[in-house]
Scaffold this motif. Structure first.
Motif, PDB file in Angstrom:
ATOM      1  N   TYR A 764       0.824  -1.210   0.000  1.00  0.00           N
ATOM      2  CA  TYR A 764       0.000   0.000   0.000  1.00  0.00           C
ATOM      3  C   TYR A 764       0.864   1.267   0.000  1.00  0.00           C
ATOM      4  N   HIS A 766       2.386   4.685  -0.517  1.00  0.00           N
ATOM      5  CA  HIS A 766       1.774   5.817  -1.212  1.00  0.00           C
ATOM      6  C   HIS A 766       2.418   7.162  -0.878  1.00  0.00           C
ATOM      7  N   THR A 803      -1.394   9.716  -4.276  1.00  0.00           N
ATOM      8  CA  THR A 803      -2.760  10.079  -3.905  1.00  0.00           C
ATOM      9  C   THR A 803      -3.027  11.521  -4.309  1.00  0.00           C
ATOM     10  N   GLU A 829      -2.875   5.605 -11.327  1.00  0.00           N
ATOM     11  CA  GLU A 829      -3.606   6.519 -10.443  1.00  0.00           C
ATOM     12  C   GLU A 829      -4.667   5.747  -9.671  1.00  0.00           C
ATOM     13  N   ASP A 830      -5.060   6.307  -8.511  1.00  0.00           N
ATOM     14  CA  ASP A 830      -6.170   5.736  -7.756  1.00  0.00           C
ATOM     15  C   ASP A 830      -7.476   5.932  -8.517  1.00  0.00           C
ATOM     16  N   ASP A 831      -8.466   5.120  -8.194  1.00  0.00           N
ATOM     17  CA  ASP A 831      -9.794   5.314  -8.778  1.00  0.00           C
ATOM     18  C   ASP A 831     -10.349   6.692  -8.441  1.00  0.00           C
ATOM     19  N   GLU A 869      -5.627   1.038 -12.360  1.00  0.00           N
ATOM     20  CA  GLU A 869      -4.757   0.284 -11.467  1.00  0.00           C
ATOM     21  C   GLU A 869      -4.542  -1.162 -11.928  1.00  0.00           C
ATOM     22  N   VAL A 890      -0.368  -0.391  -4.660  1.00  0.00           N
ATOM     23  CA  VAL A 890      -1.712  -0.151  -5.173  1.00  0.00           C
ATOM     24  C   VAL A 890      -2.642   0.326  -4.057  1.00  0.00           C
ATOM     25  N   ASP A 891      -3.789   0.823  -4.477  1.00  0.00           N
ATOM     26  CA  ASP A 891      -4.807   1.305  -3.546  1.00  0.00           C
ATOM     27  C   ASP A 891      -5.824   0.206  -3.232  1.00  0.00           C
ATOM     28  N   LYS A 892      -6.389  -0.412  -4.257  1.00  0.00           N
ATOM     29  CA  LYS A 892      -7.390  -1.472  -4.084  1.00  0.00           C
ATOM     30  C   LYS A 892      -6.693  -2.830  -4.145  1.00  0.00           C
TER      31      LYS A 892
END
Length: 960
Positions: A764, A766, A803, A829-831, A869, A890-892
């Motif tokens: 994670y 970021h 972020t 990029e993040d969603d 992503e 990653v974010d998700k």
């Protein structure tokens, strides 16, 4: 200090509230809950109070209690001195908000006002509250008062405004019975949580929690309440046990009531079977006409249309309070009445009686105002008077037949006057019905004489009896009856709190929280944990969301299975609502680095550290703070801790950090340190002169043979927290040895899996500090792997993204740091772009990479941009060869791991619909995406950087 204004515009009612915030626990301004208003003074910034004619006198006229405020002068009247010398209306609104709450019987004194840094005319106004709705209403009314005081406003009627405010306070306030129990609980350090807008309250936390609703408790049996609510059944049960009760029967019709009355013999009582508070009760009915006249009155108050007709017992009305089978208090209830003085009419006497400051509306005060109804006027006529007649001096004129406090009656304490036989009868009645808290109503000539001899009887048994007549008798000494109720729920020596470990920091707090929870689970605890991935109860994910805020913490503390709580605490939640609980037994701070700067007025590392140290300030004297001695901002938090300190450090012996720790150890302090040996690094726990070896770092699964240095630090922090709560050394060691960064124990944090010969790590990461630590892991791990395969060169491929709510330069720095460690980078990029246009965040990350390449400092030789992503991870996997290392930041993470699971399947085609895929059901992308959609709004509620801010704290100072 008096200001000499040079106004550019005339004084005007310009004060307004820009922002409101409610802190529900320790926060950056105070150790306790508080309201935070950001106010804009407008032109009043140039007008301190001494320049506003008549302003001070107007405020004193409205709220004389302001004269008791000490303010900074330390004496009563100090605030008035400030007003006359000149102070700003932001500061004045703080005092008005406090005094308005005091008018509503909320005893509050804490408040402060500070200018908003960088925004002239804006001020932070912080003040204490009891009920947040009342606190917010007090702030809003204070602003209206100031504006009306500056310029007369005919539409502003202070008396009306104050009455409306007090009615709001009365509606939201706990009743006198609930308040009495909560005051006793607070005095015993038992925490409570209000569960609804009424009187449902949880006392205690987690597995120790008990609930009350007024005087009904968790131990009150539903069957007992049903029996007490059926007056006929109650009468039957008491009579069968030989207890004195009136003759009675139930009826449904008026004719039936007359028939029973004739059978029993006049006079009689007619009342609803399921009534309460004396509503619909008709007493001393002497003939058929009176029975028929009262029957519809009783029927109107009945839910089941069943009436009780019973013999009328002559005597006084006594309420015996039984708690846990023992008599605790007795009150004689006198019906609402007035005493003639030979000068005033009955109507005037009622008005004089209601003017008693002890009387209020409903349960607002210790006595209730007498309300004149048709029934009361008829009763007065039956006594030979009209409402405009003047009763002779000393004549008692009854205005109600029953002695209920809710109809304006008064109470006389008779606790120590009761005959022992009567006490025994009352206690037996409560036991027969099965109530833990019961109100036994006696009618007898005198409670000091045995009722079996004087002809008295029990006329009712009440569940959830009111306490007001006992705690605030009109005549006699108050009885502190809340104590036995709390004793019933929490016998002396019984715990009411679960241990709380709060973990905060810029990086590593989630993994550290999971390590602590894993250690405690090994001891048999049912651990409730909050984290950025959700709420976990006993290793079961019960809510998938960013749950690192105060709302999630309260959810954990309300869960009846939890006996140990581990709270990941985010910076945003602290700024928005505070901690959400009053204190934590252990506070762990992993590190403080440049992340989230430029948001909510936090622009420097020092300010960020001041936010995160709230968890340290929430440590009690018998608690611990576990602090990273290698981080100066964290190390300095020791000055704000009331408890003891456990330091942890990865620096070698002889370093300044270790010398700092050694000094503390010589004074009996505690620390977790690394000791280099020929066989590797050993984690050692030190307590004073004692030194206890814990584990080799390279043998802990989470460290990947020692390559993941940041997980060594996390393990040391977790060990320090466990040691602080007296976990045996063996169990700490076992917990760390069995904690691995697989998806089931640590989802999204350094999860490694093999996808067709390619080593893939999902993390994670970021921010720049996290990327630096991750890059060091990549170097260490790749070096180990290359050495194990005859020095083969392993390509390092990174999928990175920043972020959107970070500063442009922070995003660029993230890219620059990554460029030093990866051969190939795929920028994603993040969603949720967090307010930026799609692709803008990636552009800044790419800028940092290119600047690092241009400066000749980069390892990177190839860069691609794939914004989506999952697509970015697929692209990285296409670029990788067997034996390579892919790092997916990653974010998700659940969605990405589901995709990688599919890739590892030999039949993977990369283009099938999600519903056709196979694999681990816990990583099913369809289910995960649906869950993410459902909880998106909830996640945003605990993530605090989505709304634009209009004003921020000027400074983050130690609370006083």
């Amino acid at each position: 200090m008096t200001k000499s204004p040079s106004p550019s515009a005339p004084a005007a009612p310009d004060l307004r509230i820009v922002e409101q915030r409610v802190y529900r626990g320790p926060n950056i301004w105070n150790y306790e809950q508080a309201i935070h208003l950001v106010v804009d003074l407008g032109v009043l910034e140039d007008y301190p109070s001494n320049t506003l004619p008549g302003f001070t006198d107007r405020l004193i006229e409205w709220l004389p209690g302001l004269q008791n405020h000490v303010c900074s002068r330390g004496k009563a009247g100090g605030f008035i001195e400030r007003l006359r010398e000149g102070t700003w209306v932001g500061h004045i609104s703080e005092h008005l908000a406090l005094q308005l709450q005091n008018e509503a019987s909320h005893d509050l004194r804490r408040g402060k006002t500070r200018a908003v840094r960088g925004t002239p005319g804006h001020y932070n106004v912080i003040y204490a509250y009891v009920d947040e709705r009342v606190g917010l209403a007090a702030g809003e009314l204070a602003v209206r008062m100031i504006n009306a005081g500056v310029a007369a406003d005919e539409s502003f009627d202070f008396e009306t405004e104050l009455d409306d405010f007090l009615r709001l306070a009365q509606r939201t306030a706990f009743g006198p019975s609930t308040s009495a129990i909560l005051e006793e609980a607070v005095a015993r350090d038992i925490p409570f949580i209000r569960l609804n807008n009424a009187s449902l309250v949880q006392l205690g936390q987690g597995v120790h929690a008990q609930r009350i609703r007024a005087t009904m408790t968790s131990k009150t049996g539903a069957l007992a309440v049903d029996i007490a609510g059926d007056k006929s059944l109650t009468n039957t049960l008491l009579s069968s046990a030989g207890l004195p009760v009136p003759l009675s029967d139930t009826v449904r019709t008026e004719d039936g009531a007359v028939m029973v009355a004739k059978s029993i013999g006049y006079p009689v009582v007619v009342k609803p079977l399921d009534g309460n508070h004396g509503r619909g009760v008709g007493i001393n009915l002497r003939n058929e006409a009176e029975v028929r006249a009262h029957f519809p009155v009783a029927a109107e108050q009945s839910r089941r249309a069943i009436m009780v007709v019973e013999s009328f017992i002559t005597g006084n009305d006594y309420r015996c309070l039984i708690v846990g089978g023992k008599m605790q208090a007795i009150a004689e209830r006198v019906p609402a009445h007035v005493i003639g003085d030979g000068n005033h009419t009955v109507q005037e006497l009622v008005e004089i009686t209601n003017a008693d400051p002890r009387r209020g509306v409903g349960h607002e005060k210790v006595l209730t105002r007498i309300a004149l109804t048709e029934g009361s006027e008829a009763l007065v006529r039956n006594q030979g008077f009209a409402m405009d007649d003047v009763p002779p001096e000393g004549t008692m004129v009854k205005l109600a037949l029953t002695g209920n406090m809710s109809t304006g009656g008064i109470s006389v304490d008779r606790t120590f006057d009761a005959h022992p036989e009567n006490v025994e009868i009352a206690e037996e009645a409560a036991r027969l019905i099965g109530l833990d808290v019961a109100g036994i109503d006696f009618i007898c000539p005198d409670i000091s004489a045995p009722v079996r001899e004087t002809g008295g009887a029990i006329c009712e048994v009440n569940a959830a009896p009111g306490f007001r007549m006992h705690t605030h008798p009109t005549v006699g000494e108050p009885q502190y009856i809340a104590k036995p109720v709390v004793d019933l729920l929490f016998p002396p020596g019984t715990p009411s709190r679960v241990p709380i470990v709060a973990v905060t920091g810029t990086n590593g707090k989630t993994t550290t929280s999971r390590m602590i929870a894993h250690i405690m689970k090994g001891l048999g605890h049912q651990v409730g944990m909050t984290s950025t991935d959700g709420i976990v109860i006993d290793e079961r994910l019960v809510k998938r969301a960013d749950a690192s805020g105060p709302k999630s913490a309260r959810m954990v503390l309300q869960n009846p299975r939890v006996d140990f709580a581990v709270m990941e605490v985010a910076r945003g939640g602290i700024l928005r609502e505070g901690l959400g609980y009053d204190r934590n037994d252990v506070a762990v701070v992993t590190n403080v680095s440049a992340d989230h700067l430029g948001l909510r007025g936090i622009d420097t590392l020092e300010q960020l550290a001041a936010v995160k140290r709230v968890v340290v300030e929430a440590v009690p004297r018998n608690g611990f703070a576990v602090l990273n001695a290698d981080d100066p901002n964290v190390r300095d938090m020791r000055r704000h801790c009331s408890g003891s300190i456990v330091y942890f450090s990865m620096q070698p012996p002889g370093s300044p950090e270790r010398q700092f720790i050694d000094t503390r150890l010589r004074r009996g302090g505690r620390a977790v340190v690394l000791e280099p040996t020929d066989r590797g690094e050993m984690i050692v726990i030190k307590h004073g002169r004692r030194s206890m070896q814990l584990a080799w770092t390279h043998l802990l699964p989470s460290t990947f043979g020692g390559a993941a240095r940041f997980n060594i630090a996390n393990a040391m922090a977790a060990a320090g927290a466990a040691f602080a709560v007296d976990v045996p050394l063996h169990d700490i060691r076992q917990g760390l040895r069995t904690f691995a960064t697989n998806y089931y124990l640590s989802p999204g944090r350094l999860n490694m899996l093999d996808v067709k010969g390619i080593s893939v790590v999902v993390d994670y990461c970021h921010n720049p500090a996290g990327m630096r630590a991750l890059g060091e892991f990549v170097d260490n791990y790749a070096t180990q792997k290359e050495a194990s395969v005859d020095n083969a060169r392993i390509s390092r491929i990174g999928v990175i993204g920043g972020t959107g709510d970070r500063r442009d330069d922070d995003l660029a720095e993230l890219g620059a740091v990554a460029a030093r460690y990866f051969d190939v980078i795929v920028v994603r990029e993040d969603d949720n772009p967090r307010g930026r246009p799609r692709g803008e965040s990636a552009e800044h990350v790419l800028r940092g990479i290119n600047e690092c390449i241009a400066a000749g400092e980069a390892r990177t030789r190839h860069v691609d941009t794939v914004l989506a992503e999952v697509d970015a991870v697929r692209h990285a996997m296409v670029l990788a060869n067997p034996g390579d290392l892919v790092i997916a930041a990653v974010d998700k993470h659940a969605r990405v791991l589901a995709e990688l699971e599919e890739m590892s399947n030999s039949a993977y085609a990369g283009s099938r619909a999600d519903e056709e895929r196979t694999g681990d059901p816990d990583l099913d992308p369809v289910e995960l995406n649906e869950a993410a959609a459902v909880s998106a709004e909830e996640a945003r509620s605990d993530y605090t950087d989505l709304e634009p801010e209009t004003a921020e704290p000027e400074e983050l100072l130690p609370q006083t």
